[in-house]
Design an enzyme around this catalytic site. Structure first.
Site, PDB file in Angstrom:
ATOM      1  CG  HIS A  35      51.504   5.830 -35.759  1.00  0.00           C
ATOM      2  ND1 HIS A  35      51.833   6.879 -36.572  1.00  0.00           N
ATOM      3  CD2 HIS A  35      50.199   5.985 -35.432  1.00  0.00           C
ATOM      4  CE1 HIS A  35      50.771   7.646 -36.742  1.00  0.00           C
ATOM      5  NE2 HIS A  35      49.763   7.141 -36.071  1.00  0.00           N
ATOM      6  CD  GLN A  59      39.051  10.122 -36.885  1.00  0.00           C
ATOM      7  OE1 GLN A  59      38.793   8.933 -36.780  1.00  0.00           O
ATOM      8  NE2 GLN A  59      40.066  10.684 -36.245  1.00  0.00           N
TER       9      GLN A  59
HETATM   10  O1  PAF Z   1      44.087   8.871 -33.458  1.00  0.00           O
HETATM   11  C1  PAF Z   1      43.795   8.437 -34.593  1.00  0.00           C
HETATM   12  O2  PAF Z   1      44.647   8.194 -35.452  1.00  0.00           O
HETATM   13  C2  PAF Z   1      42.335   8.212 -34.920  1.00  0.00           C
HETATM   14  O3  PAF Z   1      41.532   9.161 -34.294  1.00  0.00           O
HETATM   15  C3  PAF Z   1      41.844   6.790 -34.612  1.00  0.00           C
HETATM   16  C4  PAF Z   1      41.923   6.506 -33.129  1.00  0.00           C
HETATM   17  C5  PAF Z   1      42.699   5.784 -35.372  1.00  0.00           C
HETATM   18  C6  PAF Z   1      40.396   6.623 -35.055  1.00  0.00           C
HETATM   19  O4  PAF Z   1      40.239   6.824 -36.416  1.00  0.00           O
END
Ligand code: PAF
Length: 281
Positions: A35, A59
């Site tokens: 990140h 998700q």
């Molecule tokens: O890759 C991630 O951390 C997640 O899939 C995202 C892109 C932040 C969407 O919730």
């Protein structure tokens, strides 16, 4: 100065006073050096950087994975401050999925194989939340890790089809010294699983080496991926893939750029990784 905001209204209001271009780094928190590299790239290419921290319930196809997802907002905000993020948007669920929310964005063919097949509904959740973030932030650029190669392709397709002006930028995977791709999920690996996990990278590199030596059979490379993984009993493969890098269709013969990818379970932790085989020229 880093501002921590919670509501859509605050986000919109603060954004109007900050200079453009804006770079967006969407995350689910538990930030690591991967990140940081996205934030640094965003910092270098934009005048304003917005990072979002939102563990998106839509998700996760297993409720248990959602509740188990690691969280430490104070540490995440500290990292964002160190990296010069202007706004951290860490909303509660009903600021993202507002009361009465009733839209799902379902991307087509590119979202079907691999992660889409293994995790039904996963990409609907990703595409829907990212569309909301793109709409709210209105960034010129958004940054995602190439470790989730299919996710990048799904988001690109969604942004193109919905005419969203945010440019989707994929950034190189950041790895531990032993090759393990950084992932928030790595924290769940028990010591023996952590020791075994670099086999993902080893399998990808072994298959890529065969390809560089001239192997063009998709099945031969899939066999190479499987046999490297088979050498590590703790590694339980979910899929191995040698696919066209544009369509993600499985390849019999490699006659263009291909994507090697795999998903492997170590106990209850599921890891993915990939390697692009770039066709010369
Ligand atoms: O890759 C991630 O951390 C997640 O899939 C995202 C892109 C932040 C969407 O919730």
């Amino acid at each position: 100065m880093t501002q921590l905001l919670r509501s859509r209204a605050e986000l919109r209001a603060v954004l109007t006073s900050l200079p453009r271009p804006v770079g967006l780094v969407p995350t689910m928190g538990w930030l690591h050096d991967g990140h940081r590299s996205l934030i640094r790239r965003a910092r270098s290419e934009n005048r304003t950087v917005v990072a979002t921290i939102f563990v998106n319930p839509r998700q996760f196809n297993r409720a248990e994975d959602f509740s188990k997802y690691p969280r430490n907002e104070a540490r995440d905000v500290q990292i964002c401050a160190e990296e010069g993020v202007n706004i951290v948007w860490a909303p509660p669920v009903d600021e993202v999925f507002v009361p009465g929310f009733d839209t799902t964005i379902s991307v087509g063919a590119i979202a079907m194989p691999l992660e889409g097949a293994a995790r039904p509904g996963h990409f609907d959740g990703v595409a829907t939340v990212v569309a909301i973030l793109f709409g709210l932030v209105g960034a010129e650029h958004a940054y995602f890790g190439q470790k989730d190669a299919q996710q990048v392709m799904v988001i690109r397709q969604m942004a193109r089809d919905l005419a969203l002006p945010t440019q989707v930028i994929a950034c190189a995977t950041v790895r531990e010294p032993d090759g393990l791709a950084l992932s928030s999920r790595n924290v769940h690996l028990r010591p023996a699983e952590r020791a075994a996990a670099p086999v993902l990278r080893q399998a990808l590199l072994a298959a890529a080496a065969q390809w560089r030596l001239g192997e063009r059979s998709g099945e031969a490379l899939r066999t190479m991926l499987r046999s490297t993984l088979a050498g590590v009993p703790l590694a339980q493969p979910e899929y191995v893939s040698v696919a066209d890098a544009l369509t993600l269709g499985e390849l019999d013969r490699i006659e263009g750029t291909a994507l090697l990818s795999l998903a492997v379970r170590f106990g209850s932790t599921r890891l993915i990784d990939n390697e692009l085989l770039e066709w010369p020229g």
